[in-house]
Design an enzyme around this catalytic site. Structure first.
Site, mmCIF file in Angstrom:
data_model
loop_
_atom_site.group_PDB
_atom_site.id
_atom_site.type_symbol
_atom_site.label_atom_id
_atom_site.label_comp_id
_atom_site.label_asym_id
_atom_site.label_seq_id
_atom_site.Cartn_x
_atom_site.Cartn_y
_atom_site.Cartn_z
ATOM 1 N N ILE A 1 39.547 43.622 35.884
ATOM 2 C CA ILE A 1 39.655 44.193 36.968
ATOM 3 C C ILE A 1 39.302 43.535 38.486
ATOM 4 O O ILE A 1 38.363 42.697 38.422
ATOM 5 C CB ILE A 1 38.870 45.557 37.265
ATOM 6 C CG1 ILE A 1 39.301 46.455 38.270
ATOM 7 C CG2 ILE A 1 37.232 45.347 36.959
ATOM 8 C CD1 ILE A 1 38.605 47.859 37.948
ATOM 9 N N SER A 2 40.263 43.082 39.063
ATOM 10 C CA SER A 2 40.157 42.111 40.107
ATOM 11 C C SER A 2 39.099 42.473 41.177
ATOM 12 O O SER A 2 38.516 43.652 41.508
ATOM 13 C CB SER A 2 41.303 41.888 40.944
ATOM 14 O OG SER A 2 42.411 41.645 40.021
ATOM 15 N N LYS A 3 38.625 41.504 41.844
ATOM 16 C CA LYS A 3 37.742 41.514 42.855
ATOM 17 C C LYS A 3 38.211 42.427 43.898
ATOM 18 O O LYS A 3 39.156 42.294 44.416
ATOM 19 C CB LYS A 3 37.473 40.095 43.606
ATOM 20 C CG LYS A 3 36.504 39.953 44.413
ATOM 21 C CD LYS A 3 36.200 38.506 44.891
ATOM 22 C CE LYS A 3 35.281 38.190 46.175
ATOM 23 N NZ LYS A 3 35.119 36.867 46.408
#
Length: 385
Positions: free
Chosen positions: A95-97
């Site tokens: 899950i991206s920044k």
């Protein structure tokens, strides 16, 4: 207000204060809190190329703190083959920044009612944010991994939103929902799949992480024209995403023997072509797109290291002694890879050291190429088009 809600509000406030969250995305971020999409087991770097699990039930506060930090979180390793009681070796989903998510959503320039195709559902968080922004029934998201797709469906339903989640290869897009106003990928490509272009209406946008085997870190935004082509600039060169599975970069092994090599020296430090300057690294990658690199510490506790480059049967190594002006080069195979890398760097210097934002990408039915300043000035491997 629960602890999770308070942490989510604090994260949103911090992103907004830092200028990282466009105002129009504040409400979607508050409406789709990140913790609803992070699985109970996440993975952390344990050093030495290994990843170990952290379980929510073992330390809920630490898990929640990790969820609401402005950092990417690994949510799957080894394509799911490693159980959560084991040790992983390769990151295969995350899950991206949050600040990167916000940046990309801002770059997508969506409006209420637009139809959006997302490639790479992952946890489902990005699809939830998009749904809050453009409305129910307007978001289709495609995920190649069936386990991840089903997990995302469950998380999305629990969060009260219902984009269409399709299990399949996102390279083919999703024709039944076309045409789309926007296409966004959350995994990096070396070649933009042409179906993304044909399934986007004229004037629509495609936003995707993009890279070469040499450098994975660019973000490109393409505008589709009425002739079935798409053109657009690179917006960033510091965003590294995992590759779509069909376009993963190989991970060559260091050769066991160094016999039959061509030896020389160089005064060009490998850091200059692969580490110090993002613009240089991007430009070199455009000229040698199939070359894979790696750094290997000397293991003596100092700053000496070896730079490796690989492509097919060819490899090169440059041994760097800290403080030295000249470095030993050894090359093997039909291509002199370090010589090619040096030539690519010199080309970039002679072109005036252009920033990545001056480059763009053209995608047509029969070719793709990177250009400098305008589609009429293609660049690439010398002698290629």
């Amino acid at each position: 207000m629960t602890d999770a809600e308070a942490l989510n509000r604090r994260l949103v406030d911090e992103l907004a204060a830092a200028g990282a969250l466009p105002q129009e995305w504040r409400a979607p971020f508050l409406a789709a809190p990140r913790h609803l999409f992070v699985p109970r087991v996440i993975w952390e770097d344990a050093g030495g190329g290994t990843l170990t699990p952290r379980r929510r039930d073992e330390n809920p506060a630490a898990w929640l703190s990790a969820v609401y930090a402005d950092e990417a979180i690994v949510t799957q390793v080894d394509d799911g083959a490693t159980p959560d009681t084991g040790t992983g070796s390769r990151v295969t989903s995350s899950i991206s920044k949050p600040s990167i998510v916000a940046r990309m959503l801002g770059d997508l320039e969506v409006e209420r009612g637009m139809r959006v195709l997302e490639i790479g559902t992952g946890t489902g968080w990005n699809a939830a944010l998009l749904t809050h922004a453009v409305g129910e029934g307007n978001v289709t998201t495609v995920e190649v991994d069936g386990v991840l797709a089903e997990r995302a469906r469950t998380a999305l339903a629990g969060a009260g939103v219902s984009p269409l989640v399709v299990t399949g290869d996102g390279a083919g897009g999703y024709p039944p929902g076309a045409p789309y106003d926007r296409v966004i990928a959350t995994a990096s490509v070396r070649v933009v799949p042409y179906p993304w272009v044909t399934q986007t209406r004229p004037g629509g946008l495609i936003l995707s992480p993009w890279g070469t085997a040499y450098d994975n870190g660019a973000l490109v935004r393409l505008t589709v024209d009425d002739r079935g082509a798409a053109y657009g600039p690179f917006l960033d060169n510091t965003i590294a995403f995992m590759w779509v599975r069909a376009q993963r970069v190989p991970r060559p092994a260091v050769p066991a023997h160094l016999a039959g090599v061509a030896e020389s020296t160089t005064t060009l430090h490998p850091d200059a072509v692969a580490f110090d300057d993002y613009d240089a690294r991007f430009a070199v990658g455009v000229r040698v797109p199939d070359v894979v690199t790696r750094f290997e510490d000397a293991g003596d506790g100092g700053d000496d290291f070896t730079f490796w480059a690989f492509s097919g049967a060819s490899w090169a190594r440059v041994d760097v002694i800290d403080g030295a002006v000249s470095h030993r080069v050894r090359q093997h195979g039909p291509r002199a890879l370090w010589t090619e890398i040096e030539a690519a760097y010199r080309w970039w210097e002679e072109a005036g050291r252009p920033e990545t934002g001056r480059f763009g990408l053209a995608v047509t039915a029969d070719r793709q190429y990177v250009y400098l300043d305008s589609p009429g000035t293609p660049v690439g491997r010398p002698g290629s088009r």
